[in-house]
Motif scaffolding. Sequence first.
Motif, short mmCIF file in Angstrom:
data_model
loop_
_atom_site.label_atom_id
_atom_site.label_comp_id
_atom_site.label_asym_id
_atom_site.label_seq_id
_atom_site.Cartn_x
_atom_site.Cartn_y
_atom_site.Cartn_z
N ILE A 9 -18.89 6.23 -9.12
CA ILE A 9 -17.53 5.63 -8.53
C ILE A 9 -16.55 6.69 -8.94
O ILE A 9 -15.45 7.10 -7.95
CB ILE A 9 -17.32 4.21 -8.97
CG1 ILE A 9 -18.53 3.38 -8.44
CG2 ILE A 9 -16.03 3.69 -8.54
CD1 ILE A 9 -18.39 1.90 -9.41
N VAL A 10 -16.24 6.83 -10.22
CA VAL A 10 -14.95 7.66 -10.58
C VAL A 10 -15.03 8.95 -10.31
O VAL A 10 -14.07 9.83 -9.78
CB VAL A 10 -15.02 7.45 -12.16
CG1 VAL A 10 -13.75 8.30 -12.63
CG2 VAL A 10 -14.83 6.14 -12.69
N GLY A 11 -16.29 9.80 -10.26
CA GLY A 11 -16.22 11.31 -10.00
C GLY A 11 -15.51 11.51 -8.36
O GLY A 11 -14.69 12.01 -8.30
N PRO A 12 -16.31 10.76 -7.36
CA PRO A 12 -15.81 10.93 -6.26
C PRO A 12 -14.41 10.51 -5.89
O PRO A 12 -13.48 11.40 -5.23
CB PRO A 12 -16.61 10.45 -5.20
CG PRO A 12 -17.97 10.12 -5.89
CD PRO A 12 -17.60 10.02 -7.28
N LEU A 13 -13.88 9.56 -6.53
CA LEU A 13 -12.50 8.95 -6.62
C LEU A 13 -11.70 10.17 -7.05
O LEU A 13 -10.52 10.37 -6.42
CB LEU A 13 -12.50 7.61 -6.98
CG LEU A 13 -12.90 6.55 -6.18
CD1 LEU A 13 -12.71 5.24 -7.21
CD2 LEU A 13 -12.30 6.31 -4.90
N LEU A 17 -8.51 12.05 -5.15
CA LEU A 17 -7.07 11.79 -5.69
C LEU A 17 -6.66 13.44 -5.69
O LEU A 17 -5.39 13.92 -5.27
CB LEU A 17 -7.25 11.18 -7.05
CG LEU A 17 -5.76 11.18 -7.59
CD1 LEU A 17 -4.81 10.42 -6.82
CD2 LEU A 17 -5.91 10.31 -8.97
N LEU A 18 -7.43 14.37 -6.41
CA LEU A 18 -7.11 15.60 -6.59
C LEU A 18 -6.94 16.49 -5.27
O LEU A 18 -5.50 17.02 -5.02
CB LEU A 18 -8.18 16.34 -7.34
CG LEU A 18 -7.95 17.85 -7.38
CD1 LEU A 18 -6.86 18.36 -8.42
CD2 LEU A 18 -9.27 18.60 -8.14
N ALA A 19 -7.49 16.13 -4.37
CA ALA A 19 -7.32 16.81 -2.97
C ALA A 19 -6.04 16.18 -2.32
O ALA A 19 -5.44 17.00 -1.62
CB ALA A 19 -8.57 16.20 -2.04
N ALA A 20 -5.72 14.75 -2.65
CA ALA A 20 -4.63 14.12 -1.78
C ALA A 20 -3.43 15.03 -2.62
O ALA A 20 -2.35 15.47 -1.98
CB ALA A 20 -4.39 12.73 -2.05
N VAL A 21 -3.36 14.90 -3.93
CA VAL A 21 -2.12 15.58 -4.57
C VAL A 21 -2.20 17.10 -4.12
O VAL A 21 -0.86 17.54 -3.96
CB VAL A 21 -2.22 15.47 -6.14
CG1 VAL A 21 -1.43 16.26 -6.93
CG2 VAL A 21 -2.47 14.12 -6.66
N LEU A 22 -2.95 17.93 -3.89
CA LEU A 22 -2.92 19.31 -3.60
C LEU A 22 -2.44 19.31 -2.34
O LEU A 22 -1.83 20.45 -1.78
CB LEU A 22 -4.38 19.92 -3.76
CG LEU A 22 -4.68 19.99 -5.33
CD1 LEU A 22 -5.89 20.82 -5.29
CD2 LEU A 22 -3.55 20.80 -6.38
N LEU A 132 -23.95 16.41 -7.12
CA LEU A 132 -23.77 17.52 -6.26
C LEU A 132 -22.78 17.42 -4.87
O LEU A 132 -22.06 18.20 -4.60
CB LEU A 132 -25.37 17.83 -5.49
CG LEU A 132 -26.07 18.62 -6.39
CD1 LEU A 132 -27.42 18.83 -5.82
CD2 LEU A 132 -25.67 19.46 -7.43
N ALA A 133 -22.79 15.84 -4.63
CA ALA A 133 -21.55 15.71 -3.39
C ALA A 133 -20.56 15.78 -4.13
O ALA A 133 -19.56 16.20 -3.56
CB ALA A 133 -21.90 14.18 -3.30
N THR A 134 -20.36 15.45 -5.37
CA THR A 134 -18.83 15.41 -6.00
C THR A 134 -18.39 16.94 -6.42
O THR A 134 -17.45 17.44 -5.96
CB THR A 134 -19.03 14.73 -7.28
OG1 THR A 134 -19.32 13.27 -7.21
CG2 THR A 134 -17.52 14.96 -8.13
N ILE A 135 -19.54 17.76 -6.59
CA ILE A 135 -19.24 19.16 -6.64
C ILE A 135 -18.84 19.60 -5.63
O ILE A 135 -17.78 20.63 -5.39
CB ILE A 135 -20.27 19.85 -7.38
CG1 ILE A 135 -20.56 19.53 -8.96
CG2 ILE A 135 -20.33 21.46 -7.21
CD1 ILE A 135 -21.90 20.01 -9.32
N ALA A 136 -19.50 19.40 -4.41
CA ALA A 136 -19.01 20.19 -2.95
C ALA A 136 -17.74 19.49 -2.71
O ALA A 136 -17.02 20.24 -2.07
CB ALA A 136 -20.14 19.50 -1.93
N GLY A 137 -17.22 18.36 -2.95
CA GLY A 137 -16.06 17.60 -2.65
C GLY A 137 -14.95 18.52 -3.46
O GLY A 137 -13.80 18.89 -3.01
N PHE A 138 -15.27 18.54 -4.65
CA PHE A 138 -14.39 19.29 -5.73
C PHE A 138 -14.22 20.58 -5.30
O PHE A 138 -13.04 21.19 -5.18
CB PHE A 138 -15.05 19.21 -7.21
CG PHE A 138 -14.37 20.23 -8.06
CD1 PHE A 138 -13.10 19.61 -8.65
CD2 PHE A 138 -14.58 21.47 -8.39
CE1 PHE A 138 -12.37 20.12 -9.60
CE2 PHE A 138 -14.02 22.23 -9.55
CZ PHE A 138 -12.86 21.34 -9.88
#
Length: 531
Positions: A9-13, A17-22, A132-138
């Motif tokens: 839950i927390v990883g993708p969120l 949030l990081l993508a939104a801020v940047l 891996l999904a979180t890494i791809a999004g990151f």
Amino acid sequence: MLASRWFRIVGPLAVVLLAAVLRLWNLGNPHSLVFDETFYVKDAWSLWNNGYESTWPEGADTRFNAGDTNIFTDEGSFVVHPPLGKWLIALGMAAFGADQTWAWRIVTALIGILAVVLLMVIAKKLFGSTLLATIAGFLMAIDGNAIVMSRVAILDNSVMFFALLGFGAVLMDRDWHEKRLTAWLAARRAAGEHPSWGPMFWWRPWVIAAGLAFGLASSVKWSGFYFLAAFGVYLVVVDALARRRAGVPFWLSAAVLKQAPATFVLFVPVAAVTLLVSWTGWFVTQGGFYRQYAASAGSAWTGPFAWVPHVWQSFWHYQVAIYQYHVGLSTPHPYQANPLTWLLMTRPTSMFYEGTTLGQNGCASASCSQAILGVANPLIWWAATAAILYLVYRFARYRQWQVGLILMGMVAGYLPWLAYLGRTVFEFYTIVFEPYLLLGLTFVLGMLLREGPLFLPASPALPADMPADLRAALHDESDRAEASRRTVGIRIVAIFLAVALLVSAFFYPLWAGIQVPLWFWQMHMWLPSWV
């Protein structure tokens, strides 16, 4: 288990949030039209008000930047891209005011954030791993190409998003189709039948969804049609291979002659209708460019097609003019980049640059620079390029369908541009295939991590008559070796992601138009061709 549940839950969120801020922080900076915003923002605003893109008076950019926005004329302007992307840009201006710089860019930024979410959903389905999904999004959240293209109101971010949406629909159709094919064949064989060709499926909702998504991409830029064509072929190939695995005798002819026509009907017309709908404003008004072309003396068709309504004759003439413009565009530009060099990132696009001296606009150094440079995070980009080259080798050797699907995204987004080496094109076009570069890099990182069902190591094959104690000892030794390799892989991936984040922090001022000392800007010019 609790830690894993928490991370899911927390990883993708955290990534979202990081993508939104940047993408959203100080989005209105710089407070002026930059690069091709001079076309698309003004076109979007006249499109919203007139229903078609209109011309603007001399010096319109200066007046528009100052908030004098309603200075467009009623005369249609020749535009070379379909209207959907400009309608999307116009939504922000209609909601928050055309005199607000951030309002020009807000929808493009939101699309960039949604693309990060969509990439994570696709990666989870593709790799079966939340990590891996979180890494791809990151990776996409912190990459400069994705950030810049989300902070500038031009069209390519929208093409990328809709094409990725279609890619996801094709991925979903793969399971849907194979399950129903297997069930259909099992039912017929249980009844004593032995079908030679297999079924023709007329109901494939994910294919329809993919056609709609690729149609939306094409309604922003014609390059979306490359995805429609590439994945249309992919659907036929996947159907043929599924029939072969299922034991259908005439699997190839069944896929090409039986299912392919049905797939075409489900896939292509919805894309074509979507494109036409995007031109509704041009059709329902009278002032669009070439809108009255066929009604002018000597312009209407004669002969067997004379019955075609004038509006459709005018529309066809307009589309031909757009095509001729695209294939003939060879006007030199200081930031044009040969497609052969895109993966090397030798000529990124400068979207905006303003040099100042001490005391000007808050400059606290002898010389300052304020820039928006469309350069990706070099570590991520070059590592992803190497990963894609490895995936080509891996697909040739192992035929993994996940690898093939990722490479198909690259085929659709990149290879067609190699036919236009003499055309004026730019590095930022790469945003369209960046998601597949990042999926390729994530695949390689997953191999290092031994993460997810796709990358779990196979148990060693041991002789059936081996003594139990020896078998147990060998398994223990194999487990220890695997744990050691996994530990090394975790360290490598953690270091890579940490350094990538630091590189993004270093480059972010040049992605967000932040004023910096000139010497700091010069530190980012890693290649002479970046200047």
